[in-house]
Design an enzyme around this catalytic site. Structure first.
Site, PDB file in Angstrom:
ATOM      1  N   PRO A   1      47.332  36.960  43.783  1.00 44.83           N
ATOM      2  CA  PRO A   1      46.800  37.091  45.258  1.00 44.83           C
ATOM      3  C   PRO A   1      45.305  37.099  45.257  1.00 44.83           C
ATOM      4  O   PRO A   1      44.760  37.383  44.543  1.00 44.83           O
ATOM      5  CB  PRO A   1      47.331  38.594  45.325  1.00 44.83           C
ATOM      6  CG  PRO A   1      47.479  39.176  44.089  1.00 44.83           C
ATOM      7  CD  PRO A   1      48.146  38.154  43.331  1.00 44.83           C
ATOM      8  N   ASN A   2      45.258  36.259  46.452  1.00 40.97           N
ATOM      9  CA  ASN A   2      43.618  36.068  47.080  1.00 40.97           C
ATOM     10  C   ASN A   2      42.975  35.056  46.236  1.00 40.97           C
ATOM     11  O   ASN A   2      41.808  34.900  46.554  1.00 40.97           O
ATOM     12  CB  ASN A   2      42.964  37.377  46.923  1.00 40.97           C
ATOM     13  CG  ASN A   2      43.569  38.521  48.079  1.00 40.97           C
ATOM     14  OD1 ASN A   2      43.965  38.132  49.098  1.00 40.97           O
ATOM     15  ND2 ASN A   2      43.903  39.838  47.404  1.00 40.97           N
TER      16      ASN A   2
ATOM     17  N   ARG B   1      34.758  33.341  49.413  1.00 43.45           N
ATOM     18  CA  ARG B   1      33.945  34.775  49.381  1.00 43.45           C
ATOM     19  C   ARG B   1      33.767  35.295  48.163  1.00 43.45           C
ATOM     20  O   ARG B   1      34.024  34.644  47.024  1.00 43.45           O
ATOM     21  CB  ARG B   1      35.200  35.492  50.063  1.00 43.45           C
ATOM     22  CG  ARG B   1      35.783  35.187  51.341  1.00 43.45           C
ATOM     23  CD  ARG B   1      35.223  36.110  52.624  1.00 43.45           C
ATOM     24  NE  ARG B   1      35.878  35.804  53.812  1.00 43.45           N
ATOM     25  CZ  ARG B   1      35.833  34.664  54.457  1.00 43.45           C
ATOM     26  NH1 ARG B   1      35.289  33.460  54.229  1.00 43.45           N
ATOM     27  NH2 ARG B   1      36.510  34.557  55.534  1.00 43.45           N
TER      28      ARG B   1
ATOM     29  N   TYR C   1      33.045  35.788  41.640  1.00 46.84           N
ATOM     30  CA  TYR C   1      34.024  34.892  41.104  1.00 46.84           C
ATOM     31  C   TYR C   1      33.407  33.457  40.871  1.00 46.84           C
ATOM     32  O   TYR C   1      34.098  32.559  40.512  1.00 46.84           O
ATOM     33  CB  TYR C   1      35.286  35.094  41.915  1.00 46.84           C
ATOM     34  CG  TYR C   1      35.796  36.143  41.828  1.00 46.84           C
ATOM     35  CD1 TYR C   1      36.506  36.753  40.682  1.00 46.84           C
ATOM     36  CD2 TYR C   1      35.868  37.113  43.111  1.00 46.84           C
ATOM     37  CE1 TYR C   1      37.043  38.273  40.556  1.00 46.84           C
ATOM     38  CE2 TYR C   1      36.464  38.380  43.078  1.00 46.84           C
ATOM     39  CZ  TYR C   1      37.265  38.738  41.809  1.00 46.84           C
ATOM     40  OH  TYR C   1      37.694  40.073  41.774  1.00 46.84           O
TER      41      TYR C   1
ATOM     42  N   ASN D   1      46.535  34.147  35.618  1.00 50.76           N
ATOM     43  CA  ASN D   1      45.604  35.223  36.261  1.00 50.76           C
ATOM     44  C   ASN D   1      46.060  35.657  37.499  1.00 50.76           C
ATOM     45  O   ASN D   1      46.526  35.239  38.440  1.00 50.76           O
ATOM     46  CB  ASN D   1      44.530  34.303  36.855  1.00 50.76           C
ATOM     47  CG  ASN D   1      43.202  35.349  37.546  1.00 50.76           C
ATOM     48  OD1 ASN D   1      43.705  36.465  37.701  1.00 50.76           O
ATOM     49  ND2 ASN D   1      42.181  34.789  37.821  1.00 50.76           N
TER      50      ASN D   1
ATOM     51  N   ALA E   1      44.821  40.974  41.341  1.00 52.86           N
ATOM     52  CA  ALA E   1      44.997  42.626  41.361  1.00 52.86           C
ATOM     53  C   ALA E   1      46.607  43.134  40.977  1.00 52.86           C
ATOM     54  O   ALA E   1      46.495  44.199  40.419  1.00 52.86           O
ATOM     55  CB  ALA E   1      44.891  42.970  42.744  1.00 52.86           C
TER      56      ALA E   1
ATOM     57  N   HIS F   1      46.793  45.021  37.472  1.00 53.39           N
ATOM     58  CA  HIS F   1      46.428  46.226  37.376  1.00 53.39           C
ATOM     59  C   HIS F   1      47.798  47.423  37.827  1.00 53.39           C
ATOM     60  O   HIS F   1      47.626  48.524  37.591  1.00 53.39           O
ATOM     61  CB  HIS F   1      45.311  46.774  38.306  1.00 53.39           C
ATOM     62  CG  HIS F   1      44.182  45.746  37.725  1.00 53.39           C
ATOM     63  ND1 HIS F   1      43.571  45.535  36.419  1.00 53.39           N
ATOM     64  CD2 HIS F   1      43.682  44.789  38.620  1.00 53.39           C
ATOM     65  CE1 HIS F   1      42.933  44.412  36.533  1.00 53.39           C
ATOM     66  NE2 HIS F   1      42.633  43.942  37.980  1.00 53.39           N
TER      67      HIS F   1
ATOM     68  N   ASP G   1      57.437  42.957  32.898  1.00 54.20           N
ATOM     69  CA  ASP G   1      58.915  42.796  32.754  1.00 54.20           C
ATOM     70  C   ASP G   1      59.208  41.320  32.446  1.00 54.20           C
ATOM     71  O   ASP G   1      60.147  40.802  31.684  1.00 54.20           O
ATOM     72  CB  ASP G   1      59.752  43.369  33.415  1.00 54.20           C
ATOM     73  CG  ASP G   1      59.616  44.978  33.173  1.00 54.20           C
ATOM     74  OD1 ASP G   1      59.055  45.418  32.273  1.00 54.20           O
ATOM     75  OD2 ASP G   1      60.268  45.809  33.914  1.00 54.20           O
TER      76      ASP G   1
ATOM     77  N   GLU H   1      46.976  35.973  29.224  1.00 48.66           N
ATOM     78  CA  GLU H   1      46.314  36.769  30.511  1.00 48.66           C
ATOM     79  C   GLU H   1      44.937  36.152  30.809  1.00 48.66           C
ATOM     80  O   GLU H   1      44.188  36.259  29.860  1.00 48.66           O
ATOM     81  CB  GLU H   1      46.399  38.331  30.341  1.00 48.66           C
ATOM     82  CG  GLU H   1      45.830  38.863  31.465  1.00 48.66           C
ATOM     83  CD  GLU H   1      45.829  40.241  31.141  1.00 48.66           C
ATOM     84  OE1 GLU H   1      46.262  40.835  30.151  1.00 48.66           O
ATOM     85  OE2 GLU H   1      45.125  41.025  31.981  1.00 48.66           O
TER      86      GLU H   1
ATOM     87  N   HIS I   1      41.216  36.192  33.277  1.00 47.26           N
ATOM     88  CA  HIS I   1      40.662  36.583  34.353  1.00 47.26           C
ATOM     89  C   HIS I   1      39.184  35.847  34.319  1.00 47.26           C
ATOM     90  O   HIS I   1      38.431  35.810  33.170  1.00 47.26           O
ATOM     91  CB  HIS I   1      40.478  38.160  34.294  1.00 47.26           C
ATOM     92  CG  HIS I   1      41.566  38.901  34.383  1.00 47.26           C
ATOM     93  ND1 HIS I   1      42.384  39.220  35.391  1.00 47.26           N
ATOM     94  CD2 HIS I   1      42.046  39.440  33.258  1.00 47.26           C
ATOM     95  CE1 HIS I   1      43.679  39.735  35.075  1.00 47.26           C
ATOM     96  NE2 HIS I   1      43.469  40.088  33.803  1.00 47.26           N
TER      97      HIS I   1
ATOM     98  N   SER J   1      36.445  37.223  35.842  1.00 51.23           N
ATOM     99  CA  SER J   1      35.591  38.134  35.623  1.00 51.23           C
ATOM    100  C   SER J   1      36.011  39.117  34.390  1.00 51.23           C
ATOM    101  O   SER J   1      37.168  39.060  34.067  1.00 51.23           O
ATOM    102  CB  SER J   1      35.254  39.184  36.582  1.00 51.23           C
ATOM    103  OG  SER J   1      36.593  39.950  37.066  1.00 51.23           O
TER     104      SER J   1
ATOM    105  N   ARG K   1      33.926  46.214  34.914  1.00 51.16           N
ATOM    106  CA  ARG K   1      33.872  46.453  36.426  1.00 51.16           C
ATOM    107  C   ARG K   1      34.334  47.789  36.687  1.00 51.16           C
ATOM    108  O   ARG K   1      34.485  48.876  35.860  1.00 51.16           O
ATOM    109  CB  ARG K   1      34.867  45.276  37.081  1.00 51.16           C
ATOM    110  CG  ARG K   1      34.262  43.901  36.813  1.00 51.16           C
ATOM    111  CD  ARG K   1      35.006  42.692  37.533  1.00 51.16           C
ATOM    112  NE  ARG K   1      34.891  43.053  39.009  1.00 51.16           N
ATOM    113  CZ  ARG K   1      35.634  42.456  39.988  1.00 51.16           C
ATOM    114  NH1 ARG K   1      36.457  41.470  39.497  1.00 51.16           N
ATOM    115  NH2 ARG K   1      35.522  42.810  41.200  1.00 51.16           N
TER     116      ARG K   1
HETATM  117  O1  CA2 Z   1      38.527  38.269  37.401  1.00 48.74           O
HETATM  118  C1  CA2 Z   1      39.740  37.754  37.666  1.00 48.74           C
HETATM  119  O2  CA2 Z   1      40.147  36.642  37.664  1.00 48.74           O
HETATM  120  C2  CA2 Z   1      40.688  38.884  38.493  1.00 48.74           C
HETATM  121  O3  CA2 Z   1      41.924  38.490  38.232  1.00 48.74           O
HETATM  122  C3  CA2 Z   1      40.459  38.528  40.125  1.00 48.74           C
HETATM  123  C4  CA2 Z   1      41.122  39.534  41.076  1.00 48.74           C
HETATM  124  C5  CA2 Z   1      40.989  41.125  40.767  1.00 48.74           C
HETATM  125  O4  CA2 Z   1      41.871  41.653  41.488  1.00 48.74           O
HETATM  126  C6  CA2 Z   1      41.066  41.145  39.134  1.00 48.74           C
HETATM  127  O5  CA2 Z   1      40.812  42.739  39.131  1.00 48.74           O
HETATM  128  C7  CA2 Z   1      40.177  40.242  38.250  1.00 48.74           C
HETATM  129  C8  CA2 Z   1      40.895  39.257  42.505  1.00 48.74           C
HETATM  130  C9  CA2 Z   1      41.005  37.766  42.905  1.00 48.74           C
HETATM  131  C10 CA2 Z   1      40.674  37.654  44.402  1.00 48.74           C
HETATM  132  O6  CA2 Z   1      39.762  36.629  44.403  1.00 48.74           O
HETATM  133  C11 CA2 Z   1      38.881  36.555  45.289  1.00 48.74           C
HETATM  134  C12 CA2 Z   1      38.112  35.545  45.301  1.00 48.74           C
HETATM  135  C13 CA2 Z   1      37.333  35.099  46.564  1.00 48.74           C
HETATM  136  C14 CA2 Z   1      37.241  35.963  47.521  1.00 48.74           C
HETATM  137  C15 CA2 Z   1      38.202  37.111  47.677  1.00 48.74           C
HETATM  138  C16 CA2 Z   1      38.961  37.353  46.410  1.00 48.74           C
END
Ligand code: CA2
Length: 153
Positions: A15-16, A23, A28, A79, A82, A85, A92, A103, A105, A107, A112
């Site tokens: 997601p996202n 953003r 990121y 990746n 969210a 977590h 599963d 896995e 990421h 970041s 964090r």
């Molecule tokens: O660091 C990563 O790749 C994460 O998987 C990114 C997730 C975050 O929830 C994980 O804790 C770590 C968030 C992805 C959302 O990415 C965005 C990118 C630009 C603007 C808003 C969200």
């Protein structure tokens, strides 16, 4: 290092991540998901492999893609965003397939907020790569290629 075989590596994004580069650039980076996809295809070509790169905001679709990977892919880099977590369903689904899953990421989730420190999927994966920005994707593909070229006994 090259790995032969006709099955692709799946690169799954949660997601996202479609918002990457638009953003939260301070966290990121400025690369878009299309840029990341291009990096993955370039590396895959150098490794004589192919990549099937996907993104979904839906947990169920990611579960379905993991099941599909179990039939059609040599390995998976994920990746999970969210859902990393929160998702026992992804844990599963990874446990339920017989291909290696890495896995990843962008970041360093361990540096964090505390709610990002725990991953529900780590224990089902062969390893975790985090904190290297977009290079986390190519490092994950290299890790998969390495594992596939010399499977554990
Ligand atoms: O660091 C990563 O790749 C994460 O998987 C990114 C997730 C975050 O929830 C994980 O804790 C770590 C968030 C992805 C959302 O990415 C965005 C990118 C630009 C603007 C808003 C969200």
């Amino acid at each position: 290092m090259t790995v032969s075989g006709s099955k692709p590596l799946f690169v799954l994004n949660g997601p996202n991540l479609n918002l990457l580069g638009q953003r939260e650039r301070g966290v990121y980076g400025s690369a878009t998901l299309k840029d990341v996809e291009a990096e993955c295809h370039a590396l895959a070509e150098a490794l004589a492999m192919t990549v099937d790169f996907r993104q979904s905001n839906s947990e169920g679709e990611l579960v379905d893609w993991l099941h599909e990977a179990g039939q059609k892919a040599a390995g998976v880099a994920i990746n999970a965003g969210a859902y990393t977590h929160t998702s026992i369903a992804l844990h599963d689904a990874i446990k339920g397939i017989d291909v290696p899953v890495v896995e990843l990421h962008l970041s360093n989730i361990h540096a964090r907020e505390s709610f990002r420190h725990h991953s529900m999927i780590s224990a089902a994966c062969i390893g975790q790569i985090c904190g290297f920005g977009t290079a986390s994707y190519t490092l994950a593909l290299r890790a998969l290629a390495d594992r596939l070229s010399k499977p554990l006994g």
